[in-house]
Design an enzyme around this catalytic site. Sequence first.
Site, PDB file in Angstrom:
ATOM      1  N   GLU A  59     -23.330   7.800  -8.743  1.00 39.49           N
ATOM      2  CA  GLU A  59     -23.133   6.458  -9.282  1.00 39.49           C
ATOM      3  C   GLU A  59     -23.769   5.467  -8.304  1.00 39.49           C
ATOM      4  O   GLU A  59     -23.360   5.396  -7.147  1.00 39.49           O
ATOM      5  CB  GLU A  59     -21.647   6.102  -9.401  1.00 39.49           C
ATOM      6  CG  GLU A  59     -20.837   6.941 -10.349  1.00 39.49           C
ATOM      7  CD  GLU A  59     -19.376   6.506 -10.350  1.00 39.49           C
ATOM      8  OE1 GLU A  59     -19.071   5.405  -9.840  1.00 39.49           O
ATOM      9  OE2 GLU A  59     -18.538   7.278 -10.850  1.00 39.49           O
TER      10      GLU A  59
ATOM     11  N   ASP B 251     -12.705  -4.089  -7.386  1.00 40.02           N
ATOM     12  CA  ASP B 251     -13.014  -3.268  -6.215  1.00 40.02           C
ATOM     13  C   ASP B 251     -12.103  -3.619  -5.056  1.00 40.02           C
ATOM     14  O   ASP B 251     -11.686  -4.759  -4.891  1.00 40.02           O
ATOM     15  CB  ASP B 251     -14.470  -3.477  -5.771  1.00 40.02           C
ATOM     16  CG  ASP B 251     -15.458  -2.862  -6.730  1.00 40.02           C
ATOM     17  OD1 ASP B 251     -15.164  -1.763  -7.229  1.00 40.02           O
ATOM     18  OD2 ASP B 251     -16.507  -3.467  -6.993  1.00 40.02           O
TER      19      ASP B 251
END
Length: 265
Positions: free
Chosen positions: A48, A59
Amino acid sequence: MSVATAFERARAEGRAALVGYLPAGFPDVEFSIEAIRCMVDSGCDVIEVGLPYSDPVMDGPTIQAAAQQALEGGTRTTDVLRTVEAVAATGTPTVVMTYWNPVERYGVDRFAADLASAGGAGLITPDLTPDSAAGWTAAADVHDLDKIFLVAPSSTDARIAMTTAACRGFVYATAVMGVTGARASSSDLAGPLVARTRATTDLPVCVGLGVSHGDQAAEVAAFADGVIVGSAFVRTLLDHADDRAAGLSALAGLTADLADGVRRG
């Protein structure tokens, strides 16, 4: 190689796949490519590539810090695509993980075309749900790109079924599997989530977040088709910011430990 092929190969070997994440441009574009190639050489089955974004609300602080470094270094969407091209050239399936706003700014159809042209396999869209993704779905289908959406322990069964029906490549099941005291209860959430998701689809179901070493990877690999690792890779490079050679060595060691874990699981 397609994402599906990577999971088929792992399944044929009787193991889960290791999915590794690193932001493009961290700490700079050329080194991020070198670091991801190191992860590939050391055992990652799928990569990724993160697209750095200025408002990464989903995040944690580690990935936020890396994304900020990449942005301050001038990393742009074109650099992300260049990174994808370099990594995909290794033969390892490479997807982009991004918030939706940068794709919309770049142009959805243009992004899909350029991602496919770079050899990218698809897109993970953490803040885009299938019922809001008509434009992306159409563009992805034109270019045969995987559409990877997220399910969570809070998702209803109906929501999981709707999400998996829209996915291609794999399904991303989010459940925190960190090293703190919350790990056991998080594990309790992850297993049932995978089971509920599998009841709706034949696609591989991969679990993130928070795996940081081989024993945890083995634990998750016991019930998931893929183990997704991001923050641990980023933290390794942050911890060796002053010595890139040492950083690559540590990254190789971590990847090998995780790869061993998915085989033991």
